[in-house]
Design a protein around this motif. Structure first.
Motif, short mmCIF file in Angstrom:
data_model
loop_
_atom_site.label_atom_id
_atom_site.label_comp_id
_atom_site.label_asym_id
_atom_site.label_seq_id
_atom_site.Cartn_x
_atom_site.Cartn_y
_atom_site.Cartn_z
N SER A 370 0.87 -1.28 -0.07
CA SER A 370 0.07 -0.08 -0.12
C SER A 370 0.71 1.18 -0.06
O SER A 370 0.89 1.99 1.05
CB SER A 370 -0.89 -0.22 1.23
OG SER A 370 -1.68 1.07 1.07
N PRO A 371 1.46 1.56 -1.06
CA PRO A 371 2.37 2.64 -1.15
C PRO A 371 1.42 3.98 -1.23
O PRO A 371 0.42 3.87 -1.36
CB PRO A 371 3.23 2.51 -2.53
CG PRO A 371 2.37 1.68 -3.36
CD PRO A 371 1.46 0.89 -2.28
N GLY A 372 1.97 5.26 -1.01
CA GLY A 372 1.36 6.66 -1.25
C GLY A 372 1.70 7.48 0.10
O GLY A 372 2.75 6.93 0.58
N THR A 373 1.13 8.48 -0.06
CA THR A 373 1.43 9.46 1.23
C THR A 373 1.04 9.31 2.31
O THR A 373 -0.27 9.07 2.64
CB THR A 373 1.14 10.92 0.40
OG1 THR A 373 1.89 11.21 -0.79
CG2 THR A 373 1.68 12.06 1.40
N ILE A 374 1.85 9.26 3.64
CA ILE A 374 1.30 9.50 4.85
C ILE A 374 0.91 10.72 5.27
O ILE A 374 1.75 11.56 5.51
CB ILE A 374 2.52 8.78 5.88
CG1 ILE A 374 2.78 7.38 5.34
CG2 ILE A 374 2.14 8.80 7.18
CD1 ILE A 374 4.25 6.98 6.10
N THR A 375 -0.58 10.63 5.22
CA THR A 375 -0.89 12.10 5.43
C THR A 375 -1.02 12.34 6.72
O THR A 375 -1.17 13.76 7.39
CB THR A 375 -2.53 12.25 4.89
OG1 THR A 375 -3.19 11.09 5.41
CG2 THR A 375 -2.32 11.94 3.48
N ALA A 376 -1.13 11.59 7.80
CA ALA A 376 -1.17 11.80 9.15
C ALA A 376 -0.25 10.71 9.86
O ALA A 376 -0.59 9.46 9.56
CB ALA A 376 -2.46 12.18 9.79
N LEU A 377 0.38 11.17 10.72
CA LEU A 377 1.38 9.96 11.58
C LEU A 377 1.45 10.21 13.09
O LEU A 377 1.64 11.32 13.31
CB LEU A 377 2.81 9.97 10.94
CG LEU A 377 3.60 8.67 11.47
CD1 LEU A 377 3.29 7.49 11.36
CD2 LEU A 377 5.17 8.99 10.77
N VAL A 391 9.98 6.63 8.40
CA VAL A 391 9.05 7.44 7.62
C VAL A 391 8.85 8.56 8.63
O VAL A 391 9.17 8.66 9.75
CB VAL A 391 7.89 6.65 7.19
CG1 VAL A 391 8.13 5.55 6.34
CG2 VAL A 391 6.93 6.19 8.52
N TYR A 392 8.04 9.56 8.06
CA TYR A 392 7.69 10.84 8.64
C TYR A 392 6.35 11.23 8.16
O TYR A 392 5.99 10.78 6.83
CB TYR A 392 8.65 11.89 8.83
CG TYR A 392 9.05 12.23 7.37
CD1 TYR A 392 8.41 13.44 6.75
CD2 TYR A 392 10.18 11.80 6.79
CE1 TYR A 392 8.95 13.68 5.40
CE2 TYR A 392 10.58 12.16 5.75
CZ TYR A 392 10.00 13.13 4.95
OH TYR A 392 10.57 13.50 3.43
N GLU A 393 5.44 12.03 8.83
CA GLU A 393 4.34 12.63 8.31
C GLU A 393 4.69 13.37 7.04
O GLU A 393 5.28 14.44 7.00
CB GLU A 393 3.42 13.70 9.53
CG GLU A 393 2.20 14.06 8.94
CD GLU A 393 1.28 14.21 10.15
OE1 GLU A 393 1.11 13.78 11.17
OE2 GLU A 393 1.37 15.67 9.98
N GLY A 394 3.65 13.09 5.95
CA GLY A 394 4.12 13.73 4.67
C GLY A 394 4.94 13.19 3.79
O GLY A 394 4.89 13.46 2.58
N TYR A 395 5.51 11.95 4.15
CA TYR A 395 6.49 11.29 3.19
C TYR A 395 5.50 10.38 2.54
O TYR A 395 4.40 9.93 3.01
CB TYR A 395 7.44 10.39 4.32
CG TYR A 395 8.02 9.39 3.57
CD1 TYR A 395 9.20 9.66 2.64
CD2 TYR A 395 7.78 7.79 3.69
CE1 TYR A 395 10.06 8.85 2.06
CE2 TYR A 395 8.67 7.15 3.01
CZ TYR A 395 9.75 7.49 2.12
OH TYR A 395 10.61 6.58 1.49
N THR A 396 6.06 10.20 1.23
CA THR A 396 5.43 9.28 0.25
C THR A 396 6.21 8.02 0.19
O THR A 396 7.33 7.92 -0.19
CB THR A 396 5.29 9.98 -1.05
OG1 THR A 396 4.51 11.27 -0.79
CG2 THR A 396 4.53 9.00 -2.17
N VAL A 397 5.47 7.06 0.64
CA VAL A 397 6.10 5.62 0.70
C VAL A 397 6.17 5.33 -0.80
O VAL A 397 5.11 4.96 -1.52
CB VAL A 397 5.34 4.55 1.31
CG1 VAL A 397 5.81 3.30 1.57
CG2 VAL A 397 5.11 5.08 2.90
N PRO A 398 7.40 4.82 -1.36
CA PRO A 398 7.57 4.55 -2.74
C PRO A 398 7.11 3.00 -2.94
O PRO A 398 7.21 2.20 -2.01
CB PRO A 398 9.21 4.59 -2.97
CG PRO A 398 9.74 4.63 -1.76
CD PRO A 398 8.64 4.89 -0.83
#
Ligand code: MV4
Length: 517
Positions: A370-377, A391-398
């Motif tokens: 489930s790649p995509g942008t972490i919108t909240a963490l 990872v961090y909030e705002g990061y996009t998981v490739p």
């Protein structure tokens, strides 16, 4: 010793050590393990250098390092597996050593050799030890000569025309395993003779694809086996110690979900016997650095050597929390030629630790990435909780790499306390934007069989099927974690009182349509 004159002085004094001052290290990896290694470097006064592929420019490991260098396009074969590029960057950056992390080139003898040929210290075992242990037939022969118990089977790779006879001698059920494999790839269970040919073909082609070598060997199948591994540390002066065992409690298709230390199945006497066997294997292989010796353990506590992993493992933190030994620090000290700073008698095990792997996968949707942008963490913290995240909030998981986002590791005075703490930490952990394994992890730690240490291979299937643990046997904290996870899974709003008017809590609830991102 690092960042001081001591290492250089030792080198000048011409002692029997091969001490080398390590002031700058290239971390040839990405994600949480690169961040983990960078942290150890910082604490030792070593300058950490990161590398990144085209999709990793803004990754956490890049932001964490002092310097970072591009190494190529997203596909690992063109970046994190590119030996020439990595060695070139290491030389250009002026590092003294290269830490490979796990995965990628960590168990690649040619990479270790290329580093050494370029005058760089490889933070890991000598290439010869990587080679010996990478060949499971060679490793098995070594264990056999040492008298370490092994599952009955063939010591050399088997040819197709000799397989049926060898299989009859070993007896059914048996396993076909890739000689150059490991971790379950190129492995087939054969219940009866009629299945042998098909299994051989399947294992060979899988092994040829994954390892470039279709050689396989046969091994008697151990029913109801547990997979228990011993952590070892070896210095360049012939000292080898073990740090006890880890057990992978729950796995799915050879992907581990939860690991722990100590194993609920191992007592002090068994730890001692397995530990001594592991040390003898490491010593005979000329092993140096941190390594792991894997064993199968049957229902009556007999243990059998399986293979040795010549790298730092994903689950190393549970050993760190129980022994108070920083394994990456020790790897770096050992690579600098330092002797181990403790003997076997100095190693003490305190309490219990658990690790949960948080992957960007959809466990209720076929475990697809489930790649995509972490919108909240929101991570987990608090007493005795450790989060090793990449990872961090705002990061996009490739979508190009392994799906591991972070590891949640907790310590408790005993296993039960550690499980309660893990349930609490999982209930704190919130990831929005990508699907994660958290809801399944919460169910696992809430399950009565898991709490009782009954870690059968079928437990995960029952948990995924939604089996509800026996009433009244569930600890409240685990219940809360499981219920919260279930609510989130179903897209419900959290069960909280109304939030302060000033805070925007909306992103914590999964609005309809979040799936589509
Ligand atoms: C086995 C086995 C039974 N008998 N070998 C799993 C990982 C890989 N390193 C070796 N594995 C196994 N090897 C023999 N001779 C069963 C497994 C195995 C397994 C072992 C413990 C816990 C879970 C497991 C899941 C699948 C396979």
């Amino acid at each position: 010793m690092f960042g001081t004159r001591a290492g250089a002085d030792r080198m000048k004094s011409g002692g029997r050590t091969t001490a080398r001052r390590i002031a700058k290290v290239l971390v040839a990896n990405r994600g949480e393990i690169a961040v983990r290694v960078i942290r150890a470097c910082r604490e030792l006064g070593i300058v950490p250098v990161a590398v990144f592929s085209e999709v990793d420019r803004a990754a956490l490991h890049v932001l964490s390092a002092d310097e970072a260098y591009p190494i190529g396009p997203a596909p690992a074969a063109e970046s994190y597996l590119n030996v020439d590029r990595l060695v070139g960057v290491a030389k250009a950056a002026g590092v003294d050593a290269v830490h490979p992390g796990y995965g990628f080139l960590a168990e690649n003898a040619a990479f270790a050799e290329a580093c050494e040929a370029a005058g760089l210290v490889f933070v890991g075992p000598p290439p010869s030890a990587i080679r010996t242990m990478g060949d499971k037939s060679a490793a098995r022969r070594m264990a056999r000569e040492l008298g370490v118990p092994m599952v009955p089977g063939s010591l050399a790779p088997v040819a197709d025309d000799a397989a049926a006879r060898a299989a009859d001698e070993i007896g059914y059920p048996l396993m076909v395993k890739a000689t150059m494999g490991g971790g379950g790839k190129g492995m087939r269970l054969v219940r009866q003779a009629t299945e042998l040919d098909g299994a051989l073909r399947a294992a060979r082609s899988e092994a040829a694809g994954a390892f470039g070598d279709g050689a396989v060997y046969l091994e008697r199948y151990v029913e109801e086996a547990r997979h228990i591994e011993i952590q070892v540390l070896a210095d360049a002066h012939g000292q080898v110690i073990h740090l006890g065992e880890r057990e992978c409690s729950i796995q799915r298709r050879h992907q581990k979900l939860v690991e722990e230390c100590p194993s609920p199945f191992v007592d002090a006497a068994m730890r001692e016997r397995m530990g001594q066997a592991a040390c003898r294997i490491a010593k005979t292989a000329g092993y140096v650095s941190a390594g792991t010796v894997e064993f199968l353990v049957d229902a009556t506590r007999n243990f059998y050597f399986l293979e040795m992993n010549t790298r730092l493992q994903v689950e190393h933190p549970v050993t760190e929390l129980v022994t108070s030994i920083d394994l990456v620090r020790e790897q770096l000290r050992i690579a600098a030629g330092e002797p181990l700073d403790r003997t076997q008698d100095d190693v003490e095990w305190r309490g219990a630790a658990l690790e949960c792997r948080i992957n960007a996968e959809d466990p209720f949707g076929g475990w697809l990435p489930s790649p995509g942008t972490i919108t909240a963490l929101r991570g987990a913290s608090g007493p005795w909780v450790r989060e090793d995240s990449g990872v961090y909030e705002g990061y996009t998981v490739p979508g190009s790499y392994d799906t591991l986002l972070a590891k949640l590791i907790v310590w408790g005075a005993d296993r039960s306390a550690a499980i309660d703490r893990m349930a609490r930490a999982l209930a704190e952990y919130k990831v929005v934007g990508v699907r994660t394994t958290i809801p399944v992890l919460a169910r696992i730690v809430a399950h009565a069989d898991f709490r009782a240490g009954r870690l059968s291979t079928r437990l995960l299937e029952r948990i995924m099927a939604g089996e509800v643990p026996a009433r009244g046997r569930l600890r409240p904290v685990a219940l809360v974690a499981a219920v919260l996870a279930e609510y989130e899974r179903l897209g419900r709003r959290p069960l909280t009182a109304s939030a302060p008017a000033t805070a925007d809590m909306s992103r914590w609830s999964r609005r309809p349509g979040w799936r589509s991102r």
